[in-house]
Design an enzyme around this catalytic site. Structure first.
Site, mmCIF file in Angstrom:
data_model
loop_
_atom_site.group_PDB
_atom_site.id
_atom_site.type_symbol
_atom_site.label_atom_id
_atom_site.label_comp_id
_atom_site.label_asym_id
_atom_site.label_seq_id
_atom_site.Cartn_x
_atom_site.Cartn_y
_atom_site.Cartn_z
ATOM 1 N NE ARG A 71 0.006 0.104 4.954
ATOM 2 C CZ ARG A 71 0.933 0.943 5.373
ATOM 3 N NH1 ARG A 71 1.183 2.052 4.694
ATOM 4 N NH2 ARG A 71 1.639 0.693 6.464
ATOM 5 N N GLY A 72 0.221 2.393 -0.190
ATOM 6 C CA GLY A 72 0.906 3.654 -0.007
ATOM 7 C C GLY A 72 1.040 3.972 1.475
ATOM 8 N NE ARG A 74 6.472 9.236 6.153
ATOM 9 C CZ ARG A 74 6.802 10.513 6.151
ATOM 10 N NH1 ARG A 74 5.944 11.428 5.761
ATOM 11 N NH2 ARG A 74 8.006 10.881 6.543
ATOM 12 C CE1 TYR A 75 8.560 0.722 9.011
ATOM 13 C CE2 TYR A 75 9.306 3.004 8.860
ATOM 14 C CZ TYR A 75 9.548 1.649 8.709
ATOM 15 O OH TYR A 75 10.767 1.224 8.257
ATOM 16 C CG HIS A 78 -2.230 -3.439 10.974
ATOM 17 N ND1 HIS A 78 -3.094 -2.366 10.948
ATOM 18 C CD2 HIS A 78 -1.689 -3.509 9.716
ATOM 19 C CE1 HIS A 78 -3.067 -1.808 9.756
ATOM 20 N NE2 HIS A 78 -2.223 -2.479 8.994
ATOM 21 N N GLY A 155 -6.728 -1.461 2.565
ATOM 22 C CA GLY A 155 -7.973 -0.795 2.923
ATOM 23 C C GLY A 155 -7.839 0.140 4.105
ATOM 24 C CB CYS A 173 0.631 7.882 9.136
ATOM 25 S SG CYS A 173 -0.476 6.454 9.190
#
Length: 216
Positions: A71-72, A74-75, A78, A155, A173
């Protein structure tokens, strides 16, 4: 909606397995061999690095497994207590506009949060879902999409009751000046199934938004 499969996985789903399943499903959708799918799940604690990730933003590289993500962004973190929603959809059938697709996901999650009395919003300069807290703005949800052959995958993530301290191993992010929060931290003691139902209730409006011609 009937042509879109909804899958809800119980327990914790291995990240590599999920990525493999998404990759296969995207190819099958592109080849018209499978239906579109929304996949709701939770991962064990881990960090993922998007295509713009800066290694300096990984503050604790040995804390949890770190996976490259297609995905686009940054870090991000989860883990348990976080609802992950992976969308494998043919964007050509849903407005044919990638930018609108991403913004419509934001709107879908924001409207779902409103069902719990949470006023969330998007920000023109910071992708994701935000809320106001006594300590200032905080991120409650993240968005990260990849598109291959016009089929989306990856997503969103929405913090319901994760261990927020786990976010301290990264600069989420790439944004260091704002914190992260969750529904439980905001005093909304809702369950994962409550959130799933809210998302399902708002899903028809998400599909409508994809076809809208209104400007964002």
């Amino acid at each position: 909606m009937s042509s879109i499969e909804w899958r809800v996985s119980e327990g914790l789903t291995d990240y590599e397995y999920a990525r493999s399943e998404m990759t296969k499903r995207v190819a099958d959708i592109a080849n018209q061999e499978a239906s579109e799918m929304l996949w709701f799940l939770q991962h064990p604690p881990l960090y993922t690095a998007g295509s713009s990730a800066d290694r300096r933003e990984l503050l604790m590289p040995d804390r949890f497994p770190v996976y490259p993500a297609e995905r686009g962004g940054r870090y991000t973190y989860h883990g348990p207590g976080q609802r992950i929603g992976y969308l494998m959809m043919d964007i050509r059938k849903h407005g044919n506009d990638i930018r609108r697709f991403v913004h419509s996901i934001e709107k879908w999650v924001i409207e779902s949060l409103a069902e719990f009395g949470v006023t969330a919003y998007s920000h023109p300069e910071r992708i994701g879902i935000w809320v106001d807290t006594p300590d200032g703005e905080a991120k409650i949800g993240a968005i990260g999409i990849r598109v291959r052959r016009w089929i989306s995958f990856h997503g969103f993530s929405l913090n319901i009751c994760p261990d927020l301290e786990h976010f301290s191993g990264i600069i989420p992010c790439g944004i260091s000046e704002f914190g992260v929060t969750s529904l439980h931290a905001l005093g909304k003691k809702v369950s994962m199934s409550d959130v799933d139902q809210a998302l399902a209730d708002r899903f028809p409006y998400f599909l409508e938004a994809l076809q809208s011609k209104e400007a964002f």
